[in-house]
Scaffold this active site. Structure first.
Site, PDB file in Angstrom:
ATOM      1  CB  CYS A  69      -9.114 -22.052  37.359  1.00  0.00           C
ATOM      2  SG  CYS A  69     -10.485 -22.499  36.252  1.00  0.00           S
ATOM      3  CG  HIS A 109      -7.468 -22.994  33.115  1.00  0.00           C
ATOM      4  ND1 HIS A 109      -7.420 -23.347  34.448  1.00  0.00           N
ATOM      5  CD2 HIS A 109      -6.415 -22.157  32.910  1.00  0.00           C
ATOM      6  CE1 HIS A 109      -6.381 -22.764  35.016  1.00  0.00           C
ATOM      7  NE2 HIS A 109      -5.751 -22.042  34.107  1.00  0.00           N
ATOM      8  CG  ASP A 124      -3.148 -20.090  36.096  1.00  0.00           C
ATOM      9  OD1 ASP A 124      -3.816 -20.134  37.143  1.00  0.00           O
ATOM     10  OD2 ASP A 124      -3.430 -20.753  35.076  1.00  0.00           O
TER      11      ASP A 124
END
Length: 258
Positions: A69, A109, A124
């Site tokens: 991520c 994250h 995202d």
């Protein structure tokens, strides 16, 4: 046009002369999800390097690897800045629905917040197969894409001030939490992710330092490959194949080009 801008467009399949507006973000997110996989190979292989704009370009746009991520959303963040977007990075904590608790490794994250016409949206491309594939407004409004329905609730907690919720297509009958995130402390310096990378590589509770994993969105659903299995979601039908090392390498090349 910068090298990053041109290379990113080439990697995901967008012409160099195409203007990227807010209305184009759905297309950008879908193409990114289908062309740059979520994977942990550098963590597993102990081949991590310092996180900089240059190292991210080299890893994902030159060598055409994937990432986790903090890498995937950082390279997208730089691309958005190159194309005139008002964007920042933000930290979050992933929720484990099977145990109904947040991960114990902290705010590892990384996601993106984009402001458009005085409204903030979450964007995202680094959440595995759980991607919204569309900007999600922080207003609580439900948005839908080929991957399901998504919404954001304002919930003040030790993990942040908002929560992303999702109802994945063919997978979820009810809403479930994806992660909490903190909008009050935006990040613009990706060197902060070196701490996240260290935690993910070293912490005993990290979900990404145990075995290789690679996944990406497809036209029909998504595919996930580990060193022991290959799972395909195609139009709501799931198939899972047990594999060995030779088959792993064969599938990695066939489906991910690695």
């Amino acid at each position: 046009m910068s090298g990053l801008n041109a290379l990113f467009r080439k990697r995901i399949g967008i012409p160099e002369d195409e203007q990227i507006t807010f209305e184009h973000l759905d297309t950008v997110l879908e193409k990114t999800a289908k062309n740059i996989p979520f994977e942990n190979f550098c963590i597993i292989g102990n081949k991590t390097s310092e996180i900089t704009r240059e190292s991210l370009v080299n890893k994902m746009l030159v060598k055409k690897e994937g990432g986790l991520c903090y890498e995937l959303n950082s390279i997208l963040y730089f691309f958005l800045l190159e194309n005139g977007f008002d964007a920042v990075l933000a930290r979050g904590v992933v929720y484990k629905n099977e145990t109904r608790e947040y991960q114990t490794i902290g705010r590892t994250h990384v996601t993106i917040l984009v402001v458009h016409e005085e409204q903030t949206y979450l964007v995202d491309t680094g959440f595995g197969a759980n991607l919204p594939l569309t900007p999600v407004p922080l207003t609580g409004e439900t948005v839908a894409s080929d991957n399901g329905e998504f919404r954001i609730r304002q919930v003040d907690s030790e993990h942040g001030d908002y929560v992303l919720e999702m109802k994945l297509k063919h997978k979820d009958a009810d809403w479930r939490i994806g992660y909490a995130f903190d909008s009050k402390h935006p990040v613009t310096d990706v060197s902060e992710w070196n701490e996240i990378q260290r935690i993910i590589a070293e912490h005993e509770d990290s979900p990404f330092n145990k075995s290789p994993l690679i996944t990406k969105i497809t036209d029909q659903g998504n595919i996930t490959l580990t060193n022991t299995s290959f799972t395909q979601w195609r139009d709501g039908v799931v198939t899972k194949e047990k594999i060995d090392d030779a088959r792993f390498k064969e599938l990695l090349k066939q489906y991910f080009g690695l």
